[in-house]
Motif scaffolding. Structure first.
Motif, PDB file in Angstrom:
ATOM      1  N   SER A   1       1.479   5.064   0.886  1.00 40.18           N
ATOM      2  CA  SER A   1       0.974   5.826   2.019  1.00 40.18           C
ATOM      3  C   SER A   1       1.713   7.149   2.105  1.00 40.18           C
ATOM      4  O   SER A   1       2.779   7.326   1.504  1.00 40.18           O
ATOM      5  CB  SER A   1       1.154   5.019   3.309  1.00 40.18           C
ATOM      6  OG  SER A   1       0.533   5.649   4.388  1.00 40.18           O
TER       7      SER A   1
ATOM      8  N   GLU B   1       0.501   9.634   7.421  1.00 41.39           N
ATOM      9  CA  GLU B   1      -0.218   8.412   7.804  1.00 41.39           C
ATOM     10  C   GLU B   1       0.721   7.409   8.485  1.00 41.39           C
ATOM     11  O   GLU B   1       0.351   6.779   9.475  1.00 41.39           O
ATOM     12  CB  GLU B   1      -0.849   7.775   6.561  1.00 41.39           C
ATOM     13  CG  GLU B   1      -2.015   8.568   5.988  1.00 41.39           C
ATOM     14  CD  GLU B   1      -2.478   8.031   4.643  1.00 41.39           C
ATOM     15  OE1 GLU B   1      -3.629   8.286   4.282  1.00 41.39           O
ATOM     16  OE2 GLU B   1      -1.675   7.346   3.968  1.00 41.39           O
TER      17      GLU B   1
ATOM     18  N   HIS C   1       0.842  -1.191   0.000  1.00 38.65           N
ATOM     19  CA  HIS C   1       0.000   0.000   0.000  1.00 38.65           C
ATOM     20  C   HIS C   1       0.879   1.242   0.000  1.00 38.65           C
ATOM     21  O   HIS C   1       1.801   1.357   0.809  1.00 38.65           O
ATOM     22  CB  HIS C   1      -0.900   0.046   1.248  1.00 38.65           C
ATOM     23  CG  HIS C   1      -1.781  -1.151   1.395  1.00 38.65           C
ATOM     24  ND1 HIS C   1      -3.058  -1.196   0.870  1.00 38.65           N
ATOM     25  CD2 HIS C   1      -1.562  -2.363   1.985  1.00 38.65           C
ATOM     26  CE1 HIS C   1      -3.599  -2.368   1.144  1.00 38.65           C
ATOM     27  NE2 HIS C   1      -2.709  -3.096   1.817  1.00 38.65           N
TER      28      HIS C   1
END
Length: 587
Positions: free
Chosen positions: A81, A85, A79
Motif C-alpha cells: 500500500s 492510503e 497487501h
C-alpha cells in the motif's frame, strides 16, 4: 517455513485475532498501538479511550470471540500500500501514523474483509490454522518502553501447535510463579527495595549478604588459580575518562546524569574497564609480563528506565564479577578460551546443563554510529573468535548487529531447570579502547605494541546471578550456598544448654547455623525450617542431650529422616558437601 518461523507466524496471527476480537466486542473503545510475537507468545498494546477499562476478567469473553474468528477460517492476506492510503485507513490512530513514518515499504495485512493492520508479517494463510492459545495476563506498558511516553495497556498471550504443548507451557508457568525470584527473595529474606532508597537499588539482607559473599569467594578462588590480580577503583570519575574511552556519547543514555564538582562533571561509573585501562597503563609493560589479568568486584551504576526495572534482573546498582585481560595477539586464543572454560566450570557447579554461546558481530551500516569505525579490525577479531571456538570444538551461534561498540563478543544464554532463559555472562574482545588510552607493551625487539583487551564477567552481576539461582534451585540452594546450613531444634527448654554446645561446635567447623528456641511445638519449628529451605534440622531431645558422643536426630528439608547420628558424623558429611560444592543432600 521452518518450525520456529511457523510458530512465530502463528503467534503473530493470533495477536491480530486478539485485536480483531476486541474490535468486535468493544468498538471505538480503544486505539491499537502494536503487538509482536515473542519467544514464548505474543502481546498487544492499546490505549483505552472513552473511560474504557479492562482486566483479566474480560479474558473469557475475548477468548470466546477469538475462537469464533478461528472457526470462521478467515483468510489472512498481505497487501502492499502507499503511505497516503495507509494514512486514510488509520487517520485517527496516532500510533499507526507514527510507525508509518519509520517504514520504507509499508504493507498491510487483512483478516477477511473486516480487520486490517499496518504490519510487515509474517502470518499464517488463514485463522483456521491457529492451534491452541491462551490469554495470560494484563499489564501497563509505556509506548516504545519510554517512561516519558503515554502508559498503554498490554495483554499477553501465547499459542502452540497443540493443546498438549500449551498445557505443558502453562504448567511450567505455574512452576515459574512458585520460583519467581521476587517472591522467593522476600520469603527467604534475601533482599528488598525501599522507596526512600530508590527504584532498582536493592538492599541485601543478611541471608543475601551470605550468598553474595559465597559467590565472591568462589570466583576469587577460581580467579586466583587462573592468575588474576585483584584491583579496586572508585565509584565516580571525571567526564573526561568516559570521553576518552568512548563510552560517552555511545553509552550516555544508560548513565546517571553527571554531578558538578569543582567546576567539572563527574559520573557514577557504569563499568570498570576505563579504570583498569588506567591501572594497566600506570607503568611500562613488557611482552614478558603479558598476559595481565585484572579482576575487581566493582559496584557499578546504570540508569535503567523505570518501566524496565525487574526484581534483581534489571537494577540500577550492581556488583560485577568483572575482569580485563590484556594480552598479545599470539596469546589471544588461549586467553579467550580460558574464559570460556571458566564458564563451563561454573555451569557444572550450578548444574546448568542447557546454554548457548552467541557470537555477537557488528554491522557495516553501524560503523561510526553504533560501532567503532574500523571494518578491517572488526572482521579480523570476529574471525579470531570463530577460529578459537572451532579449534576447541565449542558450539556457538552467530547474532548480527549485537556486538559491543568496541569489538565482537560471546554472550552466554542459560536456561533454568524449568526452561526459563536468562542472559548471564559475556566475553568481549576490545581492539579499540586500549589504543585510545595509549596502552603499550615493549616487544622482544624493543618496539611498542598495543595489547588486545578481553572484557569478561562469567557470573555477570551478583544481582542477576542471585535472581537466576533463586529460580533455578527454587530457593533450595546447595548446602555450600545456603545462608543457614543447619537449624538446631531443642525439643524443650531443658535442651537449651545442649543446643548451645552443638552450635559452638558447628561454628568451630565453619558451619552456618541457627538455634530455634521459640516457644513453639517441634513440628512447627520443623515446618518453619522447611519453609525457609534450610538443608538440615538437628533435633535435640532429652535422649540426645544425655548421649556421650553428642547425638542428634537429623531431618532434611526434603522430608528425609536421617535418624540419629553422632554430631561428628554429621559434621564430616556436611563438611564434605560444602568443600566439594555438592548439589545433593546427604541422604
Amino acid at each position: 517455513m521452518s518450525e520456529n518461523n511457523q510458530l512465530s507466524a502463528m503467534r503473530h496471527s493470533c495477536e491480530h485475532i486478539l485485536m480483531q476480537a476486541m474490535q468486535r466486542l468493544y468498538p471505538n473503545k480503544f486505539l491499537m498501538a502494536m503487538g509482536p510475537s515473542t519467544d514464548d507468545g505474543f502481546y498487544f498494546d492499546f490505549e483505552p479511550i472513552n473511560d474504557f477499562k479492562i482486566s483479566d476478567e474480560y479474558f473469557t469473553e475475548i477468548e470466546a470471540e477469538m475462537k469464533k474468528i478461528i472457526k470462521e477460517n478467515l483468510s489472512i492476506s498481505k497487501h502492499e500500500s502507499t503511505p497516503d492510503e495507509i494514512k486514510k485507513i488509520f487517520k485517527d490512530n496516532p500510533y499507526k501514523l507514527e510507525w508509518l513514518e519509520k517504514i520504507d515499504k509499508p504493507t498491510i495485512y487483512k483478516t477477511g474483509e473486516e480487520f486490517v493492520d499496518l504490519c510487515s508479517g509474517p502470518h499464517l494463510e488463514s485463522t483456521g490454522k491457529i492451534g491452541a492459545f491462551k490469554l495470560l495476563s494484563i499489564a501497563g506498558a509505556y509506548w516504545h518502553g519510554d517512561e516519558n511516553n503515554k502508559m498503554l495497556t498490554r495483554i499477553y498471550g501465547t499459542a502452540f501447535n497443540t493443546q498438549k504443548e500449551l498445557d505443558e507451557y502453562l504448567q511450567n508457568l505455574e512452576e515459574a510463579k512458585k520460583r519467581d525470584h521476587r517472591k522467593l527473595g522476600k520469603e527467604l529474606e534475601i533482599y528488598f527495595y525501599d522507596d526512600e532508597v530508590g527504584q532498582g537499588l536493592p538492599l541485601w539482607l543478611p541471608n543475601g549478604g551470605i550468598i553474595i559473599e559465597e559467590l565472591e569467594k568462589l570466583a576469587k578462588e577460581m580467579e586466583l588459580k587462573a592468575g588474576y590480580k585483584r584491583v579496586k577503583s572508585p565509584h565516580i570519575t571525571k567526564e573526561s575518562l568516559f570521553l576518552k574511552s568512548g563510552h560517552l556519547p555511545y553509552y550516555a543514555e544508560s548513565m546517571f546524569p553527571p554531578m558538578e564538582i569543582d567546576g567539572e562533571k563527574y559520573y557514577l561509573k557504569p563499568m570498570n574497564c576505563p579504570f583498569h585501562h588506567k591501572i594497566f597503563g600506570n607503568k611500562i609493560r613488557s611482552y614478558k609480563d603479558m598476559p595481565i589479568r585484572l579482576a575487581e568486584y566493582g559496584t557499578c551504576y546504570r540508569y535503567e528506565k523505570s518501566g524496565e526495572l525487574f526484581g534483581l534482573m534489571r537494577v540500577r546498582s550492581m556488583q560485577m564479577n568483572d575482569a580485563h585481560i590484556y594480552c598479545r595477539e599470539d596469546q589471544f586464543e588461549e586467553e579467550f578460551m580460558a574464559v570460556i572454560n571458566l564458564y563451563l566450570e561454573y555451569f557444572k557447579i550450578f548444574n546448568i546443563d542447557k546454554y548457548i554461546m552467541r557470537l555477537s558481530t557488528h554491522s557495516k551500516e553501524g560503523l561510526g554510529k553504533k560501532y567503532v569505525d574500523n571494518e578491517s579490525l572488526w572482521l579480523k577479531t570476529e574471525d579470531m573468535i570463530r577460529t578459537a571456538m572451532k579449534n576447541k570444538k565449542i558450539e556457538y551461534t552467530e547474532v548480527a548487529d549485537e556486538a559491543a561498540f568496541y569489538g565482537p563478543k560471546i554472550d552466554v544464554q542459560v536456561w533454568s531447570t524449568i526452561g526459563r532463559e536468562f542472559s548471564l555472562a559475556t566475553n568481549q574482545v576490545d581492539f579499540s579502547v586500549p589504543q585510545k588510552f595509549g596502552l603499550k607493551y615493549t616487544t622482544a625487539d624493543s618496539k611498542f605494541e598495543t595489547p588486545l583487551c578481553l572484557h569478561r564477567a562469567p557470573l555477570g552481576t551478583h544481582e542477576r546471578m542471585v535472581g537466576f539461582l533463586l529460580e533455578h534451585f527454587a530457593g533450595n540452594f546447595p548446602v555450600w550456598l545456603s545462608p543457614i546450613q543447619a537449624v538446631i531444634i531443642p525439643i524443650t527448654d531443658k535442651q537449651q544448654e545442649y543446643a548451645l554446645k552443638l552450635g559452638n561446635i558447628l561454628e568451630e567447623n565453619g558451619i552456618r547455623y541457627e538455634i530455634d528456641d521459640k516457644a513453639e511445638t517441634m513440628q512447627n519449628k520443623i515446618r518453619n525450617a522447611t519453609t525457609q529451605k534450610i538443608p538440615y534440622m538437628l533435633i535435640a531431645g532429652g535422649r540426645e542431650a544425655e548421649s556421650k558422643d553428642m547425638q542428634i536426630s537429623v531431618r532434611q528439608r526434603d522430608g528425609v529422616d536421617l535418624k540419629t547420628m553422632p554430631l561428628q558424623d554429621f559434621i564430616k558429611a556436611i563438611s564434605t558437601q560444602i568443600s566439594t560444592k555438592s548439589l545433593n543432600l546427604i541422604k
